[in-house]
Design an enzyme around this catalytic site. Structure first.
Site, PDB file in Angstrom:
ATOM      1  N   HIS A   1     -49.043   9.038 -28.862  1.00 13.70           N
ATOM      2  CA  HIS A   1     -48.015   9.707 -28.067  1.00 13.70           C
ATOM      3  C   HIS A   1     -48.607  10.522 -26.935  1.00 13.70           C
ATOM      4  CE1 HIS A   1     -49.291  12.818 -30.894  1.00 13.70           C
ATOM      5  NE2 HIS A   1     -48.769  13.727 -30.080  1.00 13.70           N
TER       6      HIS A   1
ATOM      7  N   ASP B   1     -47.626  14.297 -25.433  1.00 13.87           N
ATOM      8  CA  ASP B   1     -46.779  15.457 -25.739  1.00 13.87           C
ATOM      9  C   ASP B   1     -45.733  15.660 -24.652  1.00 13.87           C
ATOM     10  OD1 ASP B   1     -48.416  15.950 -27.933  1.00 13.87           O
ATOM     11  OD2 ASP B   1     -49.645  17.421 -26.862  1.00 13.87           O
TER      12      ASP B   1
ATOM     13  N   HIS C   1     -52.634  10.338 -27.244  1.00 17.50           N
ATOM     14  CA  HIS C   1     -53.504  10.768 -28.338  1.00 17.50           C
ATOM     15  C   HIS C   1     -52.843  10.508 -29.680  1.00 17.50           C
ATOM     16  CE1 HIS C   1     -51.078  14.356 -27.397  1.00 17.50           C
ATOM     17  NE2 HIS C   1     -51.209  14.690 -28.674  1.00 17.50           N
TER      18      HIS C   1
HETATM   19  C1  SIN Z   1     -51.097  16.698 -31.403  1.00 18.63           C
HETATM   20  O1  SIN Z   1     -50.583  15.596 -31.510  1.00 18.63           O
HETATM   21  O2  SIN Z   1     -50.791  17.458 -30.503  1.00 18.63           O
HETATM   22  C2  SIN Z   1     -52.146  17.129 -32.395  1.00 18.63           C
HETATM   23  C3  SIN Z   1     -53.332  16.233 -32.441  1.00 18.63           C
HETATM   24  C4  SIN Z   1     -54.209  16.516 -33.620  1.00 18.63           C
HETATM   25  O3  SIN Z   1     -53.812  17.245 -34.529  1.00 18.63           O
HETATM   26  O4  SIN Z   1     -55.320  15.996 -33.650  1.00 18.63           O
END
Ligand code: SIN
Length: 274
Positions: free
Chosen positions: A93, A95, A249
Site C-alpha cells: 500500500h 499510506d 510498502h
Molecule cells: C505502515 O504500513 O505504515 C507500517 C509499516 C511497518 O510496520 O513496517
C-alpha cells in the site's frame, strides 16, 4: 554521515547521522529525495524528537484510524502484540492514497523489535513505471484511478482483530474517496511513476469492472518484482523515512509470538498531477 544505497532501485542506509541535529537536515533530505526510502540507523528518539524531525519535512497529517501514542495525537502506534495474529500494513500500500491530497511520506521509529523478522519491504513506483513498454505507458498516462478508505478502515471491518483489539478505531470516519492520475509526476523529483496500490485503489475510471480489475492486477504483479524492491531489516532505535508518492510498502508478518512496536508520523503532501 555515511550514506549507503541498499539496491540499484531505491533505498539507502544512513550511518552516523543524528536526526535531532537540525544542521544535518539538508543532507538527510537530499538523501531522501534521491533514494525515496532512507533508514537512519541508531537514533532512539523520544516522541518529541521524532515530532521535531518530522516537522522539518512539513506539517503533520494526523491519522484518523490508528491508536495514538498517549499524549501525542500526531504519533500513530503501529503495534502487534505477541498474542496477535495480524500485523497492520501487511498488504502492499501507499499510506493515505484515499485522501484528496495524499501524504508526502511517513517516518517510522522502531521501539521494540522481535528477535527476527518484522522487516518492511518497499517498491519503487518510478522503476516499475520505467520498465513498462512505451505503448503501455502512453495508455496508462491518460487514466485516473479511485482510492478509498472505506473497505479498509470502515464499518465493514469492525470484526477484524485490529479493530477489536483497539489498534484501529474510528471506523465511522472512514468516508474518504479520492481520484488521482494513475501516472503521476513526482512533485519533488519530476520523475513519472505509477500511483495505484492493492489496498486502497478500488478501480480505474472509464473502464468496465473486468477491464479495470485486469489492468490493476497486471500492474500489481508487475510492481511486485524483486528488481524494484528494497527491504529494511530493523534494529530498535532505527528511523525510516519513505516517500509515499514514489513507493509502496508492506510490513512482513513473520514474527508470531513476539511484540513489535513502532511509532509513525505522517507528513502532509500536495495534490498530485500527471
Ligand atoms: C505502515 O504500513 O505504515 C507500517 C509499516 C511497518 O510496520 O513496517
Amino acid at each position: 554521515m555515511d550514506i549507503r544505497p541498499l539496491t540499484g532501485g531505491l533505498g539507502a542506509e544512513i550511518f552516523g547521522a543524528d536526526i535531532r541535529d537540525g544542521a544535518q537536515f539538508e543532507a538527510i533530505h537530499e538523501a531522501f529525495a534521491k533514494h525515496s526510502v532512507i533508514v537512519l540507523r541508531g537514533q532512539s528518539v523520544s516522541p518529541d524528537e521524532h515530532l521535531e524531525f518530522a516537522r522539518r519535512f512539513g506539517p503533520i497529517n494526523i491519522n484518523r484510524f490508528f491508536k495514538p501514542v498517549h499524549g501525542y495525537p500526531e504519533i500513530a502506534m503501529v503495534l502487534k502484540e505477541k498474542d496477535q495474529k495480524d500485523a497492520v500494513g501487511e498488504g502492499w500500500h501507499t499510506d493515505h492514497s484515499y485522501d484528496q491530497i495524499p501524504a508526502m511520506g511517513s517516518i517510522l521509529s522502531a521501539l521494540e523489535m522481535p528477535p527476527y523478522g518484522g522487516d518492511t519491504l518497499f517498491v519503487s513506483m518510478g522503476a516499475a513505471y520505467d520498465a513498462l513498454s512505451p505503448v503501455m505507458r502512453e495508455f496508462l498516462g491518460g487514466l485516473w484511478a479511485v482510492h478509498s478508505s472505506r473497505h479498509v478502515f470502515g464499518v465493514t471491518t469492525l470484526d477484524s482483530e485490529a479493530a477489536k483489539s483497539g489498534r484501529l478505531s474510528n471506523a465511522s470516519a472512514a468516508t474518504q474517496d479520492a481520484r488521482h492520475p494513475l501516472v503521476i509526476t513526482h512533485p519533488l523529483s519530476g520523475r513519472r511513476g505509477l500511483f495505484v496500490n492493492p489496498v486502497f485503489t478500488t478501480h480505474i475510471e472509464g473502464l468496465n469492472a473486468e477491464e479495470s480489475a485486469a489492468i490493476l492486477e497486471f500492474l500489481y504483479e508487475h510492481c511486485k518484482q524483486p528488481e524494484f524492491q528494497c527491504r529494511i531489516h530493523w534494529q530498535a532505535g532505527d528511523v525510516t523515512v519513505w516517500d509515499n508518492r514514489a513507493t509502496w510498502h508492506k510490513a512482513i508478518n513473520d514474527y508470531h509470538g513476539f511484540r513489535r512496536l513502532m511509532h509513525r508520523i505522517t507528513v502532509e503532501g500536495v495534490a498530485l498531477s500527471s
